[in-house]
Design an enzyme around this catalytic site. Structure first.
Site, PDB file in Angstrom:
ATOM      1  N   THR A  22       0.819  -1.218   0.000  1.00 23.32           N
ATOM      2  CA  THR A  22       0.000   0.000   0.000  1.00 23.32           C
ATOM      3  C   THR A  22       0.842   1.252   0.000  1.00 23.32           C
ATOM      4  O   THR A  22       0.472   2.265  -0.580  1.00 23.32           O
ATOM      5  CB  THR A  22      -0.920  -0.017   1.240  1.00 23.32           C
ATOM      6  OG1 THR A  22      -1.782  -1.141   1.124  1.00 23.32           O
ATOM      7  CG2 THR A  22      -1.726   1.242   1.379  1.00 23.32           C
ATOM      8  N   SER A  45       1.863  -7.685  -0.818  1.00 20.33           N
ATOM      9  CA  SER A  45       2.703  -8.586  -0.022  1.00 20.33           C
ATOM     10  C   SER A  45       2.125  -9.989   0.127  1.00 20.33           C
ATOM     11  O   SER A  45       2.856 -10.934   0.437  1.00 20.33           O
ATOM     12  CB  SER A  45       2.957  -7.994   1.361  1.00 20.33           C
ATOM     13  OG  SER A  45       1.830  -8.145   2.205  1.00 20.33           O
ATOM     14  N   THR A  72       1.516  -4.412   4.326  1.00 23.64           N
ATOM     15  CA  THR A  72       1.389  -4.734   5.756  1.00 23.64           C
ATOM     16  C   THR A  72       0.940  -6.172   5.995  1.00 23.64           C
ATOM     17  O   THR A  72       1.186  -6.735   7.037  1.00 23.64           O
ATOM     18  CB  THR A  72       0.350  -3.807   6.421  1.00 23.64           C
ATOM     19  OG1 THR A  72      -0.902  -3.955   5.718  1.00 23.64           O
ATOM     20  CG2 THR A  72       0.805  -2.359   6.405  1.00 23.64           C
ATOM     21  N   ASP A  73       0.269  -6.759   4.991  1.00 24.34           N
ATOM     22  CA  ASP A  73      -0.366  -8.062   5.239  1.00 24.34           C
ATOM     23  C   ASP A  73       0.628  -9.154   5.625  1.00 24.34           C
ATOM     24  O   ASP A  73       0.283 -10.058   6.377  1.00 24.34           O
ATOM     25  CB  ASP A  73      -1.166  -8.514   4.011  1.00 24.34           C
ATOM     26  CG  ASP A  73      -2.410  -7.656   3.813  1.00 24.34           C
ATOM     27  OD1 ASP A  73      -3.111  -7.859   2.801  1.00 24.34           O
ATOM     28  OD2 ASP A  73      -2.658  -6.768   4.654  1.00 24.34           O
TER      29      ASP A  73
HETATM   30  N1  DGL Z   1      -2.500  -6.064  -0.308  1.00 26.68           N
HETATM   31  C1  DGL Z   1      -1.961  -5.616   0.966  1.00 26.68           C
HETATM   32  C2  DGL Z   1      -0.446  -5.884   1.017  1.00 26.68           C
HETATM   33  O1  DGL Z   1       0.245  -5.623   0.010  1.00 26.68           O
HETATM   34  C3  DGL Z   1      -2.182  -4.153   1.180  1.00 26.68           C
HETATM   35  C4  DGL Z   1      -2.085  -3.819   2.631  1.00 26.68           C
HETATM   36  C5  DGL Z   1      -0.996  -2.826   2.934  1.00 26.68           C
HETATM   37  O2  DGL Z   1       0.084  -2.803   2.305  1.00 26.68           O
HETATM   38  O3  DGL Z   1      -1.231  -2.089   3.902  1.00 26.68           O
HETATM   39  O4  DGL Z   1       0.019  -6.312   2.083  1.00 26.68           O
END
Ligand code: DGL
EC number: 3.5.1.1
Length: 371
Positions: free
Chosen positions: A43, A89, A124-125
């Site tokens: 993100t 992620s 974050t995931d």
């Molecule tokens: N799809 C999530 C990731 O790439 C987005 C969440 C984020 O990065 O906060 O982990």
């Protein structure tokens, strides 16, 4: 192999890339540390409509543009950026983590290193998995900081620029040394060993209480303790890991515990996806229904380790004093996602079943049973 391009960004390049902002102060390269930012996506590199904090696309903007959103970054560090990948992620794989660990060790831990620290930006995931793996693989005490954001830079009040400024400052700091890998979001510093994403939506997502070791004021880091690390932390030799597996780590599958538990999923994971290890999450402190124990232990008897982690974020999957050496292994204070990382690294380093049991249970066996 993901895109890997090293672009040396100078203040002038950053100023040119940055939107119209306050004039960038004169470069103070002799007064600020060198920090490398390795970008993977997420993100923090996301893009969407102004009010969109859920349906945006992660892993869109180049790291040089993301860095350009931070005014006066050059007063904190001479930043070099590496665009390793640009993905969400949840799409990262173990070979990415091993590649990044190799890059970090080469950047920070050689006698000729001129880098004070490294920042990894990602989604974050799975931040907790990346940080936990780097914590186990980086073999010097310079700061390694994983940062991310919960809102894309296109949203109202984006959190990415402040998180990245915090992370770069911490990575360049002396005070950040000797603390293992760290996760930085929302002005908090969390230890990689204990941190977990605790909220699916809020900018204050990483607030695992055992992980909190410090924070930021004026985007400058402070710590609540002198340098220390988890008593349960383990490290692995990256060269040995790489020698065995140039790219991916041995496959470890995850099974989620619940009512109606079906132990045949474990048999299927071994048969269908060639899993070399299994992690079961929960229930409770790592409870397995008695009707499933024979099946699980039959998998262990084939030489495939099964590690059972607790489901709650807090607390340990405690070892049983009378557990047979042929039964499944309890993960202690290592949570399920992180137990997968340790088990992959243990298998990559040819650990025996007893070594794997000691990796997870050894500290608590000593504490609980004096073993
Ligand atoms: N799809 C999530 C990731 O790439 C987005 C969440 C984020 O990065 O906060 O982990």
């Amino acid at each position: 192999m993901r895109l890997e391009a090293i672009t040396a960004l100078t203040t002038a390049a950053l100023a040119a890339a940055a939107p119209a902002a306050a004039p960038v102060k004169a470069r103070q390269e002799d007064k600020v540390p060198n920090v490398t930012v390795i970008a993977t996506g997420g993100t923090i590199a996301g893009s969407g409509s102004t009010f969109d904090t859920t349906g945006y696309t992660a892993g869109v903007r180049p790291i040089k543009d993301v860095l350009g959103d931070i005014p006066d970054l050059d007063t904190r560090a001479n930043v070099t950026s590496i665009q390793y990948s640009n993905i969400a992620s949840e799409a990262m794989v173990s070979s990415d983590i091993v590649d990044i660990a190799k890059m970090v060790n080469n950047l920070l831990c050689t006698p000729e290193s001129d880098q004070a620290g490294v920042v990894i930006t990602q989604g974050t995931d799975t931040t907790e998995e990346t940080a936990f793996a780097l914590d186990a693989l980086i073999n010097c005490d310079k700061p390694v900081v994983v940062t991310a954001s919960m809102r894309p830079g296109t949203a109202v009040s984006p959190d990415g620029p402040g998180n990245l400024l915090d992370a770069v400052t911490l990575a360049g700091s002396e005070v950040g040394k000797g603390r293992g890998a760290m996760v930085v979001l929302n002005d908090r510093i969390q230890s990689a060993f204990y941190t977990s994403k605790m909220n699916a939506n809020n900018v204050d997502a990483f607030v695992e209480k055992n992980a909190e070791i410090g924070g930021f004021l004026n985007y400058k880091p402070y710590f609540y303790y002198t340098p220390s690390q988890s008593t349960f932390k383990k490290t692995f030799n990256l060269d040995e890991t790489l020698k065995q597996n140039d790219t991916a780590l041995p496959k470890v599958d995850m099974i989620y515990g619940s009512q109606d538990f079906d132990q045949n999923l474990i048999i299927a994971a071994v048969a269908a996806s060639d899993a070399k290890g299994i992690v079961i999450q929960g229930v409770g402190e790592g409870s397995i229904p008695s009707f499933a124990e024979d099946t699980i232990n039959s998998v262990v008897a084939q030489g495939i380790p099964v590690v059972v982690a607790a489901k709650p974020v807090y607390g340990a999957s405690a070892p049983k004093e009378d557990a047979s050496s042929k039964s499944y292994i309890k993960s202690g204070f290592v949570k399920a996602a992180q137990a997968k990382v340790y088990l992959e690294l243990a298998l990559a380093n040819n650990y025996s079943m007893d070594q794997i049991r000691d990796l997870f249970e050894g500290d608590l066996r000593s504490a609980m049973f004096g073993q």
